[in-house]
Design a protein around this motif. Structure first.
Motif, PDB file in Angstrom:
ATOM      1  N   GLN A 182      39.665 -74.704 -31.172  1.00  0.00           N
ATOM      2  CA  GLN A 182      39.589 -73.268 -30.907  1.00  0.00           C
ATOM      3  C   GLN A 182      40.748 -72.517 -31.555  1.00  0.00           C
ATOM      4  O   GLN A 182      40.548 -71.440 -32.138  1.00  0.00           O
ATOM      5  CB  GLN A 182      39.584 -73.031 -29.399  1.00  0.00           C
ATOM      6  N   ILE A 183      41.946 -73.078 -31.466  1.00  0.00           N
ATOM      7  CA  ILE A 183      43.103 -72.445 -32.093  1.00  0.00           C
ATOM      8  C   ILE A 183      42.908 -72.350 -33.601  1.00  0.00           C
ATOM      9  O   ILE A 183      43.175 -71.313 -34.231  1.00  0.00           O
ATOM     10  CB  ILE A 183      44.393 -73.214 -31.750  1.00  0.00           C
ATOM     11  N   ASP A 184      42.425 -73.437 -34.202  1.00  0.00           N
ATOM     12  CA  ASP A 184      42.202 -73.444 -35.648  1.00  0.00           C
ATOM     13  C   ASP A 184      41.163 -72.400 -36.050  1.00  0.00           C
ATOM     14  O   ASP A 184      41.317 -71.721 -37.077  1.00  0.00           O
ATOM     15  CB  ASP A 184      41.745 -74.836 -36.108  1.00  0.00           C
ATOM     16  N   GLU A 185      40.109 -72.279 -35.241  1.00  0.00           N
ATOM     17  CA  GLU A 185      39.083 -71.282 -35.560  1.00  0.00           C
ATOM     18  C   GLU A 185      39.648 -69.872 -35.462  1.00  0.00           C
ATOM     19  O   GLU A 185      39.379 -69.018 -36.317  1.00  0.00           O
ATOM     20  CB  GLU A 185      37.881 -71.430 -34.634  1.00  0.00           C
ATOM     21  N   ALA A 186      40.447 -69.608 -34.427  1.00  0.00           N
ATOM     22  CA  ALA A 186      41.055 -68.285 -34.272  1.00  0.00           C
ATOM     23  C   ALA A 186      41.966 -67.964 -35.447  1.00  0.00           C
ATOM     24  O   ALA A 186      41.961 -66.834 -35.972  1.00  0.00           O
ATOM     25  CB  ALA A 186      41.841 -68.221 -32.962  1.00  0.00           C
ATOM     26  N   GLN A 187      42.752 -68.949 -35.887  1.00  0.00           N
ATOM     27  CA  GLN A 187      43.650 -68.729 -37.022  1.00  0.00           C
ATOM     28  C   GLN A 187      42.860 -68.449 -38.293  1.00  0.00           C
ATOM     29  O   GLN A 187      43.219 -67.564 -39.089  1.00  0.00           O
ATOM     30  CB  GLN A 187      44.551 -69.957 -37.224  1.00  0.00           C
ATOM     31  N   ALA A 188      41.782 -69.182 -38.500  1.00  0.00           N
ATOM     32  CA  ALA A 188      40.966 -68.974 -39.691  1.00  0.00           C
ATOM     33  C   ALA A 188      40.317 -67.600 -39.683  1.00  0.00           C
ATOM     34  O   ALA A 188      40.285 -66.904 -40.710  1.00  0.00           O
ATOM     35  CB  ALA A 188      39.902 -70.068 -39.786  1.00  0.00           C
ATOM     36  N   LEU A 189      39.807 -67.176 -38.529  1.00  0.00           N
ATOM     37  CA  LEU A 189      39.199 -65.859 -38.423  1.00  0.00           C
ATOM     38  C   LEU A 189      40.236 -64.769 -38.714  1.00  0.00           C
ATOM     39  O   LEU A 189      39.931 -63.772 -39.387  1.00  0.00           O
ATOM     40  CB  LEU A 189      38.599 -65.662 -37.033  1.00  0.00           C
ATOM     41  N   SER A 190      41.443 -64.955 -38.222  1.00  0.00           N
ATOM     42  CA  SER A 190      42.507 -63.973 -38.455  1.00  0.00           C
ATOM     43  C   SER A 190      42.840 -63.879 -39.937  1.00  0.00           C
ATOM     44  O   SER A 190      43.005 -62.777 -40.480  1.00  0.00           O
ATOM     45  CB  SER A 190      43.772 -64.350 -37.673  1.00  0.00           C
ATOM     46  N   ARG A 191      42.989 -65.022 -40.586  1.00  0.00           N
ATOM     47  CA  ARG A 191      43.347 -65.033 -42.008  1.00  0.00           C
ATOM     48  C   ARG A 191      42.276 -64.383 -42.867  1.00  0.00           C
ATOM     49  O   ARG A 191      42.578 -63.705 -43.857  1.00  0.00           O
ATOM     50  CB  ARG A 191      43.579 -66.466 -42.490  1.00  0.00           C
ATOM     51  N   ASN A 192      41.028 -64.594 -42.514  1.00  0.00           N
ATOM     52  CA  ASN A 192      39.919 -64.157 -43.368  1.00  0.00           C
ATOM     53  C   ASN A 192      39.497 -62.715 -43.146  1.00  0.00           C
ATOM     54  O   ASN A 192      38.773 -62.149 -43.976  1.00  0.00           O
ATOM     55  CB  ASN A 192      38.710 -65.079 -43.158  1.00  0.00           C
ATOM     56  N   TRP A 193      39.918 -62.121 -42.026  1.00  0.00           N
ATOM     57  CA  TRP A 193      39.496 -60.746 -41.743  1.00  0.00           C
ATOM     58  C   TRP A 193      40.342 -59.751 -42.519  1.00  0.00           C
ATOM     59  O   TRP A 193      41.551 -59.925 -42.690  1.00  0.00           O
ATOM     60  CB  TRP A 193      39.606 -60.452 -40.249  1.00  0.00           C
ATOM     61  N   LYS A 194      39.696 -58.692 -43.015  1.00  0.00           N
ATOM     62  CA  LYS A 194      40.379 -57.625 -43.734  1.00  0.00           C
ATOM     63  C   LYS A 194      40.116 -56.289 -43.044  1.00  0.00           C
ATOM     64  O   LYS A 194      38.986 -56.012 -42.626  1.00  0.00           O
ATOM     65  CB  LYS A 194      39.877 -57.528 -45.184  1.00  0.00           C
ATOM     66  N   PRO A 195      41.144 -55.427 -42.908  1.00  0.00           N
ATOM     67  CA  PRO A 195      40.927 -54.099 -42.328  1.00  0.00           C
ATOM     68  C   PRO A 195      39.832 -53.344 -43.068  1.00  0.00           C
ATOM     69  O   PRO A 195      39.722 -53.424 -44.292  1.00  0.00           O
ATOM     70  CB  PRO A 195      42.292 -53.407 -42.506  1.00  0.00           C
ATOM     71  N   GLY A 196      39.027 -52.642 -42.302  1.00  0.00           N
ATOM     72  CA  GLY A 196      37.912 -51.907 -42.882  1.00  0.00           C
ATOM     73  C   GLY A 196      36.618 -52.691 -42.906  1.00  0.00           C
ATOM     74  O   GLY A 196      35.589 -52.177 -43.358  1.00  0.00           O
ATOM     75  N   THR A 197      36.657 -53.934 -42.424  1.00  0.00           N
ATOM     76  CA  THR A 197      35.444 -54.751 -42.343  1.00  0.00           C
ATOM     77  C   THR A 197      35.134 -55.035 -40.872  1.00  0.00           C
ATOM     78  O   THR A 197      36.028 -54.965 -40.023  1.00  0.00           O
ATOM     79  CB  THR A 197      35.614 -56.082 -43.098  1.00  0.00           C
ATOM     80  N   PRO A 198      33.878 -55.362 -40.555  1.00  0.00           N
ATOM     81  CA  PRO A 198      33.528 -55.621 -39.150  1.00  0.00           C
ATOM     82  C   PRO A 198      34.299 -56.800 -38.577  1.00  0.00           C
ATOM     83  O   PRO A 198      34.554 -57.792 -39.268  1.00  0.00           O
ATOM     84  CB  PRO A 198      32.023 -55.920 -39.213  1.00  0.00           C
ATOM     85  N   LEU A 199      34.665 -56.689 -37.313  1.00  0.00           N
ATOM     86  CA  LEU A 199      35.253 -57.811 -36.589  1.00  0.00           C
ATOM     87  C   LEU A 199      34.139 -58.702 -36.058  1.00  0.00           C
ATOM     88  O   LEU A 199      33.064 -58.213 -35.691  1.00  0.00           O
ATOM     89  CB  LEU A 199      36.099 -57.302 -35.425  1.00  0.00           C
ATOM     90  N   PRO A 200      34.375 -60.014 -35.994  1.00  0.00           N
ATOM     91  CA  PRO A 200      33.343 -60.891 -35.400  1.00  0.00           C
ATOM     92  C   PRO A 200      33.150 -60.565 -33.926  1.00  0.00           C
ATOM     93  O   PRO A 200      34.077 -60.145 -33.231  1.00  0.00           O
ATOM     94  CB  PRO A 200      33.944 -62.293 -35.607  1.00  0.00           C
TER      95      PRO A 200
END
Length: 209
Positions: A180-198
């Motif tokens: 779960q921690i790894d997934e959260a970190q990956a989601l954080s790294r891959n998200w860019k401002p101005g795009t939808p949040l999961p």
């Protein structure tokens, strides 16, 4: 405890955004506000707000909310903040969300609050990201319980300067698996401002109660 966390998260964010306002092109009014010269600030920003300037609308909304330079009027505060929010002002979107969430002399509508929090959070607004993370963590306001999405949001909020996000993230991580921690970190790294949040994760739904 949950109620206290929301009170801190929402109340603290209502005073923010003035530094950004001063940088946005109407330094005189914002500087007067920051110096406590509220009557001058009011004279400077009212014409701009009426002309449709989103920054001025947000600042005027804050003045009505706080009762600075004008009689406190939550209805007027919501009206001016909503005008700015509809133009995409993230600070105003956060405040509108907070007002709808708490129902502070305006009709309480937590589903609408979530929509405004998300709009601000997707622009990178740290306080909105933190508030949205609380909703996922504690499964309130109709949000699913998802510790991975909460952790991701608190990663983003902490990076954006929210002072409460790091502590909440650390406490939550103790309840999470490494996956779960790894997934959260990956989601954080891959998200860019101005795009939808999961809106949901692969491994965090319903976990970490």
């Amino acid at each position: 405890m949950k109620k206290h966390l929301f009170a801190v998260a929402l109340a603290c964010g209502l005073g923010l955004g003035i530094q950004g306002l001063a940088m946005a092109g109407f330094a005189e009014g914002a500087s007067a506000y920051n110096a406590g010269r509220y009557e001058q600030a009011l004279r400077d920003i009212v014409p701009l707000a009426r002309a449709g300037n989103a920054d001025a609308q947000h600042l005027l909304g804050l003045m009505y909310y706080m009762g600075r330079g004008v009689k406190r009027d939550y209805k007027a505060a919501l009206e001016w903040h909503r005008k700015a929010a509809q133009q995409g002002k993230a600070d105003a979107q956060y405040v509108v969300g907070a007002m709808y969430y708490t129902g502070n002399t305006v009709p309480q509508d937590q589903l609408l609050a979530v929509q405004w929090f998300r709009r601000a959070a997707e622009q990178g607004h740290a306080d909105a990201q933190y508030a949205l993370g609380l909703l996922y963590r504690f499964h309130v306001a109709g949000m699913p319980h998802d510790v991975v999405i909460a952790c991701m949001l608190w990663n983003l909020a902490a990076a954006g300067g929210n002072n409460n996000a790091s502590a909440q993230r650390t406490a939550l991580a103790r309840l999470m698996s490494q996956e779960q921690i790894d997934e959260a970190q990956a989601l954080s790294r891959n998200w860019k401002p101005g795009t939808p949040l999961p809106t949901a994760s692969r491994s965090g739904a319903g976990a970490g109660n």
